[in-house]
Design an enzyme around this catalytic site. Structure first.
Site, mmCIF file in Angstrom:
data_model
loop_
_atom_site.group_PDB
_atom_site.id
_atom_site.type_symbol
_atom_site.label_atom_id
_atom_site.label_comp_id
_atom_site.label_asym_id
_atom_site.label_seq_id
_atom_site.Cartn_x
_atom_site.Cartn_y
_atom_site.Cartn_z
ATOM 1 C CG ASN A 199 -1.663 1.475 1.757
ATOM 2 O OD1 ASN A 199 -1.738 2.031 0.780
ATOM 3 N ND2 ASN A 199 -2.534 1.462 2.585
ATOM 4 C CD1 TRP A 200 3.232 1.413 -2.911
ATOM 5 C CD2 TRP A 200 3.295 2.347 -4.372
ATOM 6 N NE1 TRP A 200 3.889 0.387 -3.959
ATOM 7 C CE2 TRP A 200 4.472 1.085 -5.322
ATOM 8 C CE3 TRP A 200 3.902 3.232 -6.037
ATOM 9 C CZ2 TRP A 200 5.234 0.405 -6.264
ATOM 10 C CZ3 TRP A 200 4.526 2.865 -7.249
ATOM 11 C CH2 TRP A 200 4.464 1.898 -7.161
ATOM 12 C CE LYS A 201 0.632 3.312 4.904
ATOM 13 N NZ LYS A 201 0.024 3.859 6.145
ATOM 14 C CG HIS A 233 -5.764 1.193 5.150
ATOM 15 N ND1 HIS A 233 -5.142 2.403 5.847
ATOM 16 C CD2 HIS A 233 -4.535 0.738 5.083
ATOM 17 C CE1 HIS A 233 -4.188 2.274 6.981
ATOM 18 N NE2 HIS A 233 -3.079 1.424 5.910
ATOM 19 C CD GLU A 279 -2.990 5.667 6.469
ATOM 20 O OE1 GLU A 279 -2.803 5.678 5.949
ATOM 21 O OE2 GLU A 279 -1.875 4.910 7.418
ATOM 22 C CD GLU A 288 -3.908 -2.722 6.908
ATOM 23 O OE1 GLU A 288 -2.427 -2.904 6.951
ATOM 24 O OE2 GLU A 288 -3.948 -1.830 7.234
ATOM 25 N N GLY A 332 2.266 2.530 10.860
ATOM 26 C CA GLY A 332 2.731 2.927 10.479
ATOM 27 C C GLY A 332 3.639 3.434 12.140
ATOM 28 C CB SER A 337 5.574 -1.422 11.836
ATOM 29 O OG SER A 337 4.701 -0.543 12.042
ATOM 30 N N GLY A 346 2.753 -1.402 4.188
ATOM 31 C CA GLY A 346 2.514 0.419 3.743
ATOM 32 C C GLY A 346 4.361 0.768 3.549
ATOM 33 N N GLY A 347 5.225 0.999 4.537
ATOM 34 C CA GLY A 347 5.837 2.566 4.733
ATOM 35 C C GLY A 347 7.121 1.266 3.149
HETATM 36 C C1 PEP Z 1 -0.574 0.212 5.929
HETATM 37 O O1 PEP Z 1 -1.022 1.194 5.320
HETATM 38 O O2 PEP Z 1 -1.898 -0.372 5.253
HETATM 39 C C2 PEP Z 1 -0.479 -0.104 6.813
HETATM 40 C C3 PEP Z 1 0.627 -1.736 7.054
HETATM 41 O O3 PEP Z 1 1.359 0.388 7.298
HETATM 42 P P1 PEP Z 1 2.630 0.478 7.823
HETATM 43 O O4 PEP Z 1 3.230 -0.652 6.639
HETATM 44 O O5 PEP Z 1 3.889 1.547 6.840
HETATM 45 O O6 PEP Z 1 2.569 0.398 9.387
#
Ligand code: PEP
Length: 250
Positions: free
Chosen positions: A9-11, A94, A96, A164, A170, A210, A231-232
């Protein structure tokens, strides 16, 4: 057997040219990794360009959001029909989006149904907040989120779930493999009670929060966990490749 999945997930990161560059950095190696579904979810504006870049490869494309109406006067929104042309998956619900864009369980449910209707595969995210976790309310919150998501079997047959925990997204503070496995086991058991053992056995449930190349092994070696929503770490080609490679080797 459930095929493991790693979804990036590049957000809200990367311009179109940066997105193309990132995919080009990993395209060849990613394409050669078997036994795992490799999904990248760039921003909407890069989907068409990236679709061309990955054409003919085993890399799959996903969007990060969707609107539930098919077309009309909804300025700025992207419809299921538009996405069905471009990609196979779509992230829905998600945390967010639930947090910053006020997406309720009802809205998330409408989006999942709209995606399924046009053949898109939702990656439906659920998870509890830190205070809910600390109050021992994780299972209650997840049950509520799963309950707001329809009562029909087809629903769970057509999607991928991502557990999640919001406190892990994050933050660099991932759940432990055991914690995630136990909670995902609970989710599977709940689906089994509601929709039968076969549906529960077949649905893929990912962990997200994470995940990095250093901790992915901890998650994918757990029996209930079918991969990760990343994500990151999905924004670095070498890191994402390592996560996918390790997953293919289990
Ligand atoms: C996500 O955006 O779904 C996520 C899990 O982010 P991260 O891996 O950065 O915690």
């Amino acid at each position: 057997m459930r095929i493991p999945m790693i979804a990036g997930n590049w957000k809200m990161n990367t311009t179109v040219s940066e997105a193309i560059e990132l995919v080009n950095e990993m395209r060849q190696e990613l394409d050669q990794i078997d036994n795992v579904d490799k999904v990248i979810c760039p921003p909407f504006v890069s989907l068409a360009a990236i679709k061309e870049v990955i054409e003919g490869s085993s890399i799959k494309l996903g969007a990060q959001n969707i609107y539930f109406e098919e077309k009309g006067a909804y300025t700025g929104e992207i419809s299921p029909l538009m996405l069905a042309d471009l990609c196979e998956f779509v992230i829905i619900g998600h945390s967010e989006r639930r947090q910053h864009f006020n997406e309720t369980g009802e809205i998330v449910d409408k989006k999942v149904k709209a995606a399924l209707k046009v053949g898109l595969k939702p990656i439906l995210c659920i998870g509890e907040r830190l205070e809910e976790n600390e109050a021992g309310r994780t299972e209650e919150v997840l049950t509520e989120q799963l309950n707001s998501s329809s009562d029909r079997i087809y629903y769970f047959s057509g999607l991928v779930l991502a557990y999640e925990p919001i406190w892990a997204i994050g933050t660099g503070r991932a759940a432990t493999g055991e914690q995630a496995n136990e909670t995902i086991g609970f989710i599977r058991q709940y689906i089994s009670q509601q929709h039968g053992e076969k549906v529960a056995h077949n649905v893929r449930i990912l962990y997200g929060g994470s995940v990095t190349a250093d901790n992915i092994a901890e998650f994918i070696n757990q029996p209930e966990i079918d991969g990760a929503l990343v994500g990151g770490a999905s924004l670095k080609a070498s890191e994402f490749l390592s996560i996918v490679k390790q997953t293919s080797e289990i």
